[in-house]
Design a protein around this motif. Structure first.
Motif, mmCIF file in Angstrom:
data_model
loop_
_atom_site.group_PDB
_atom_site.id
_atom_site.type_symbol
_atom_site.label_atom_id
_atom_site.label_comp_id
_atom_site.label_asym_id
_atom_site.label_seq_id
_atom_site.Cartn_x
_atom_site.Cartn_y
_atom_site.Cartn_z
ATOM 1 N N ILE A 129 0.651 -1.290 -0.139
ATOM 2 C CA ILE A 129 -0.019 -0.024 -0.046
ATOM 3 C C ILE A 129 1.014 1.307 -0.112
ATOM 4 C CG2 ILE A 129 -1.529 1.383 1.292
ATOM 5 C CD1 ILE A 129 -2.939 -1.460 2.010
ATOM 6 N N GLY A 130 1.888 1.245 0.715
ATOM 7 C CA GLY A 130 2.747 2.303 1.027
ATOM 8 C C GLY A 130 3.435 2.651 -0.323
ATOM 9 N N PHE A 131 3.965 1.674 -1.239
ATOM 10 C CA PHE A 131 4.634 1.721 -2.316
ATOM 11 C C PHE A 131 3.584 2.169 -3.612
ATOM 12 C CE2 PHE A 131 5.291 -0.447 -6.602
ATOM 13 C CZ PHE A 131 6.375 0.296 -7.012
ATOM 14 N N ALA A 132 2.547 1.424 -3.496
ATOM 15 C CA ALA A 132 1.322 2.002 -4.630
ATOM 16 C C ALA A 132 0.926 3.085 -4.613
ATOM 17 C CB ALA A 132 0.155 0.933 -4.521
ATOM 18 N N GLY A 133 0.971 3.819 -3.307
ATOM 19 C CA GLY A 133 0.490 5.129 -3.054
ATOM 20 C C GLY A 133 1.677 6.358 -3.213
ATOM 21 N N SER A 134 2.881 5.844 -3.406
ATOM 22 C CA SER A 134 3.925 6.760 -3.759
ATOM 23 C C SER A 134 4.228 7.065 -5.126
ATOM 24 C CB SER A 134 5.186 5.892 -3.223
ATOM 25 O OG SER A 134 5.484 4.993 -4.093
ATOM 26 N N GLU A 135 4.966 8.307 -5.050
ATOM 27 C CA GLU A 135 5.286 8.839 -6.275
ATOM 28 C C GLU A 135 6.340 8.055 -7.172
ATOM 29 O OE1 GLU A 135 5.482 11.365 -9.399
ATOM 30 O OE2 GLU A 135 4.439 11.890 -7.636
ATOM 31 N N ALA A 188 6.009 4.568 -7.258
ATOM 32 C CA ALA A 188 4.936 3.866 -8.026
ATOM 33 C C ALA A 188 4.539 4.453 -9.216
ATOM 34 C CB ALA A 188 3.895 3.335 -7.202
ATOM 35 N N THR A 189 4.089 5.819 -9.221
ATOM 36 C CA THR A 189 3.409 6.433 -10.192
ATOM 37 C C THR A 189 4.583 6.524 -11.333
ATOM 38 O OG1 THR A 189 1.880 7.686 -8.911
ATOM 39 C CG2 THR A 189 2.369 8.579 -11.012
ATOM 40 N N GLN A 190 5.790 6.952 -11.050
ATOM 41 C CA GLN A 190 6.655 6.917 -11.997
ATOM 42 C C GLN A 190 7.191 5.443 -12.851
ATOM 43 O OE1 GLN A 190 10.032 8.576 -10.093
ATOM 44 N NE2 GLN A 190 9.373 10.618 -9.758
ATOM 45 N N ILE A 191 6.936 4.495 -12.135
ATOM 46 C CA ILE A 191 7.244 3.225 -12.450
ATOM 47 C C ILE A 191 6.112 2.480 -13.164
ATOM 48 C CG2 ILE A 191 8.009 0.995 -11.917
ATOM 49 C CD1 ILE A 191 9.536 1.872 -9.350
ATOM 50 N N LEU A 192 4.948 2.675 -12.654
ATOM 51 C CA LEU A 192 4.083 2.065 -13.185
ATOM 52 C C LEU A 192 2.977 2.877 -14.074
ATOM 53 C CD1 LEU A 192 2.704 0.007 -9.739
ATOM 54 C CD2 LEU A 192 4.050 -0.728 -11.831
ATOM 55 N N GLY A 193 3.028 4.113 -13.733
ATOM 56 C CA GLY A 193 2.125 5.075 -14.295
ATOM 57 C C GLY A 193 0.897 5.305 -13.488
ATOM 58 N N ALA A 194 0.199 6.527 -13.378
ATOM 59 C CA ALA A 194 -0.842 6.888 -12.758
ATOM 60 C C ALA A 194 -1.971 5.811 -12.603
ATOM 61 C CB ALA A 194 -1.308 8.104 -13.132
ATOM 62 N N GLU A 195 -2.395 5.493 -13.675
ATOM 63 C CA GLU A 195 -3.512 4.428 -13.582
ATOM 64 C C GLU A 195 -3.124 3.034 -12.857
ATOM 65 O OE1 GLU A 195 -6.755 2.463 -16.492
ATOM 66 O OE2 GLU A 195 -5.411 4.042 -17.284
ATOM 67 N N SER A 196 -2.012 2.522 -13.238
ATOM 68 C CA SER A 196 -1.747 1.489 -12.808
ATOM 69 C C SER A 196 -1.420 1.295 -11.251
ATOM 70 C CB SER A 196 -0.626 0.736 -13.606
ATOM 71 O OG SER A 196 -0.823 0.404 -14.817
ATOM 72 N N ALA A 197 -0.606 2.458 -10.809
ATOM 73 C CA ALA A 197 -0.230 2.707 -9.518
ATOM 74 C C ALA A 197 -1.696 2.714 -8.635
ATOM 75 C CB ALA A 197 0.563 3.932 -9.091
ATOM 76 N N ALA A 198 -2.549 3.687 -8.992
ATOM 77 C CA ALA A 198 -3.926 4.031 -8.606
ATOM 78 C C ALA A 198 -4.746 2.442 -8.511
ATOM 79 C CB ALA A 198 -4.855 4.699 -9.207
ATOM 80 N N ASN A 199 -4.442 1.592 -9.461
ATOM 81 C CA ASN A 199 -5.080 0.068 -9.417
ATOM 82 C C ASN A 199 -4.601 -0.636 -8.459
ATOM 83 O OD1 ASN A 199 -7.043 1.066 -11.441
ATOM 84 N ND2 ASN A 199 -5.716 0.042 -13.159
ATOM 85 N N LEU A 200 -3.182 -0.555 -8.463
ATOM 86 C CA LEU A 200 -2.595 -1.368 -7.390
ATOM 87 C C LEU A 200 -2.850 -0.999 -5.988
ATOM 88 C CD1 LEU A 200 -0.547 -3.497 -6.727
ATOM 89 C CD2 LEU A 200 1.395 -1.831 -7.020
#
Length: 124
Positions: A70-76, A78-90
């Motif tokens: 949860i901490g990773f998925a909500g981080s900047e 995660a957004t950089q690595i996964l993209g905003a949508e994928s990070a939000a989904n995770l």
């Protein structure tokens, strides 16, 4: 315990992913992948027993707690690595499975690690 016996035990008891899954999982880090490959390559060699003794420790060190996910998925990051949508989904997925009682991430690598950890008594 031999690799063959461990594989049979896991398949019989859990019918679940193990060391090969650690190697194959896209979410396993390179250190885990290298260890898994070494473990698989050691089948039938003297190094086999030594690596098998390390297996649970490697799994324990590399499984992600759900709060870490949860901490990773909500981080900047995660957004950089996964993209905003994928990070939000995770992030939403991780929150959902935590609400259902999950203690660990449910990616392929973490599921395989958890299955190995669950066999700790049989492995050691």
């Amino acid at each position: 315990m031999t690799h063959t016996r461990l594989t049979q035990l896991v398949q019989a008891l859990l019918d679940a992913p193990t060391v090969q899954a650690l190697l194959d999982a896209p979410t396993s880090n390179e250190t885990v992948k290298e260890f898994a490959q070494s473990w698989i390559n050691a089948e039938g060699t003297p190094k086999q027993e030594e690596l098998t003794k390390q297996l649970v420790s490697v799994a324990e060190q590399n499984i992600a707690l759900i709060d870490e996910t949860i901490g990773f998925a909500g981080s900047e990051l995660a957004t950089q690595i996964l993209g905003a949508e994928s990070a939000a989904n995770l992030l939403q997925h991780a929150k959902d499975i935590k609400a259902e009682g999950a203690k660990f991430c449910d990616c392929d690598a973490c599921v395989a690690a958890k299955n190995i950890i669950d066999l700790k008594a049989e492995i050691e």
